[in-house]
Scaffold this motif. Sequence first.
Motif, PDB file in Angstrom:
ATOM      1  N   GLY A   4       0.783  -1.228   0.000  1.00 48.67           N
ATOM      2  CA  GLY A   4       0.000   0.000   0.000  1.00 48.67           C
ATOM      3  C   GLY A   4       0.812   1.275   0.000  1.00 48.67           C
ATOM      4  O   GLY A   4       0.253   2.369   0.062  1.00 48.67           O
ATOM      5  N   GLN A  25       0.704   2.822  -5.490  1.00 45.15           N
ATOM      6  CA  GLN A  25      -0.451   2.279  -6.203  1.00 45.15           C
ATOM      7  C   GLN A  25      -0.087   2.093  -7.675  1.00 45.15           C
ATOM      8  O   GLN A  25       0.683   2.891  -8.237  1.00 45.15           O
ATOM      9  N   ARG A  35      -3.908  -4.649 -11.338  1.00 41.78           N
ATOM     10  CA  ARG A  35      -4.464  -4.695  -9.984  1.00 41.78           C
ATOM     11  C   ARG A  35      -3.782  -5.781  -9.160  1.00 41.78           C
ATOM     12  O   ARG A  35      -3.190  -6.718  -9.693  1.00 41.78           O
ATOM     13  N   LEU A  91      -8.537  -1.447  -4.190  1.00 41.53           N
ATOM     14  CA  LEU A  91      -7.226  -0.816  -4.124  1.00 41.53           C
ATOM     15  C   LEU A  91      -6.827  -0.563  -2.681  1.00 41.53           C
ATOM     16  O   LEU A  91      -7.617  -0.056  -1.877  1.00 41.53           O
ATOM     17  N   SER A 140      -4.869   1.786  -0.645  1.00 41.65           N
ATOM     18  CA  SER A 140      -4.408   3.136  -0.963  1.00 41.65           C
ATOM     19  C   SER A 140      -3.358   3.692  -0.011  1.00 41.65           C
ATOM     20  O   SER A 140      -2.806   4.764  -0.255  1.00 41.65           O
ATOM     21  N   SER A 141      -3.061   2.984   1.093  1.00 43.40           N
ATOM     22  CA  SER A 141      -2.080   3.483   2.056  1.00 43.40           C
ATOM     23  C   SER A 141      -1.622   2.341   2.948  1.00 43.40           C
ATOM     24  O   SER A 141      -2.312   1.320   3.073  1.00 43.40           O
ATOM     25  N   GLU A 150      -4.295   1.535   5.519  1.00 42.93           N
ATOM     26  CA  GLU A 150      -5.369   0.691   4.988  1.00 42.93           C
ATOM     27  C   GLU A 150      -4.892  -0.748   4.811  1.00 42.93           C
ATOM     28  O   GLU A 150      -5.644  -1.697   5.035  1.00 42.93           O
TER      29      GLU A 150
END
Length: 523
Positions: free
Chosen positions: A50, A53, A58, A67, A69-70, A73
Amino acid sequence: MQVLVENVSKHFAGAIALQNVSFEVCSGSIHGLVGENGAGKSTIGKLVGGVLQPNDGRVIYDGDDRLVSSPREAIERGIAAVQQELVLCQELTVAENICLGRESTTLGFLRNRESLREFNQLRDELGFELDGRARLRSLSIADQQQVEILKALSRNARLIVLDEPTSSLTPAETVHLHQVVKRLAKERGTTFIYVSHFLDHILSSCDAVTVLRNGKHVQTGPAKDETHASLAAAMLGRDLSDVFPPKKAPPPTSAVKLSTSELTRRRKFENINIQVKAGEIVGIAGLVGSGRSEVLRSIFGADEFQSGMVAIDGYPVGRHTPITAMRNGLAMVPESRREQGLFLEHSIAENISLINFSELRPFGIVNRGKEAEEIRKWAGRLNIKCTSTDALVSSLSGGNQQKVLFAKWLAGNPSVMLLDEPTRGVDIGAKSEIYNLIAELAARGMAILIVSSELEELVGLCHRMYIMRKGSIVGEKSADEIEIGAILRECLGVYEGDLHSKDFCNPLRLIDWRDQCVSRTMG
């Protein structure tokens, strides 16, 4: 956790880091990622964790293609990354680091006892040997990496990305880390993505391995079906035999450039007798703790020896310092470029010129133009990949940092080079360049004495080899006697009967046997 990387591409300011990469990581497995510097392996690790990206494609986690994203996450979804540069608070305790960000509180006050209790429960469950009350700064790098792993597991991580986890570890610490990772994969079903340039570690620890080259997927398959040679060939796009240059023996009439006679340093080594001729590459093999690096340091004057003699061109140099060694034509590439060889936060130019070009500084006045010209010459000769010689050494890859270290010494025009682990921490492509440089220097008449933990490296480069064990030279091999199995037996002090003869032709068995012995030596 199963991971499916599907047609992933990543670009940075127009540069392609990854292009249509696809492979699968099975749940509960240890999956290796290998490739040269710039191949894209760390980029994959950051995409999965993460930190980055993808531009296209994918990453699917257990069928979930949302996704990530960080990093926060990622943690929430059971994914954690242990980066090469550890992200921990040195002034906090082990338990406080592991509970950081989710501490127990009462009326705004931290409940440190609760954090320690949680840590102890997790530690005991996993069999780690760490003191939760110890300050992080007091721990070794290996133990700090265990803290990172525990921190990830305390957040219920089912997938952990390890990026170059053994780059700063001793052999014994490496063995221990691998044992921990294997146990977690087997007992808890934790999935690991293991990014490394150490092919030995990939072969001995991973279930499967993916090879990347120039940002593209080359192959994925079971690690048990691979060898050091097959992985290197896939990474390079050519056979491993091409990595080592052809050996060109020095003329029989070559003069002895470097010799030692009964060289002794108490509790380190004794009665060391070595000769290196002009144009000759001579190796010293031995386990960690055998005294091989200490011999090089004493020859160079970095460590004092109590008795014996070092001679250059037949003339004794007596009890000397590195300064007098350099004046006598010696240069030494040390084992650790970070701690002993380079100023990482200074420029390439400053590092190369640090001990050189005195003739360009008459009366202390620096001729900047000529000095810059010399620096560019050496950067070009060694193919140091950089935007400018004013760039910080810390901004370079490991292979290019090592080239700067070589350039620093070669600019002084030495006649004898002492090399201690000359390719440590560099990828297979940079290794090939350094091997060709060493062979070229020898062909020009330089005498080279090399210490390496990689027996393949010594076998591929050396014209002759000394074997050390417990501070003494226990054997010498001529060019036609240099063979991995025989050398390893003498390093370990075992006979063929101690292992089946077929084991000495099996690289993985040799690696396992060596690591066991190194672990006992270090422990």
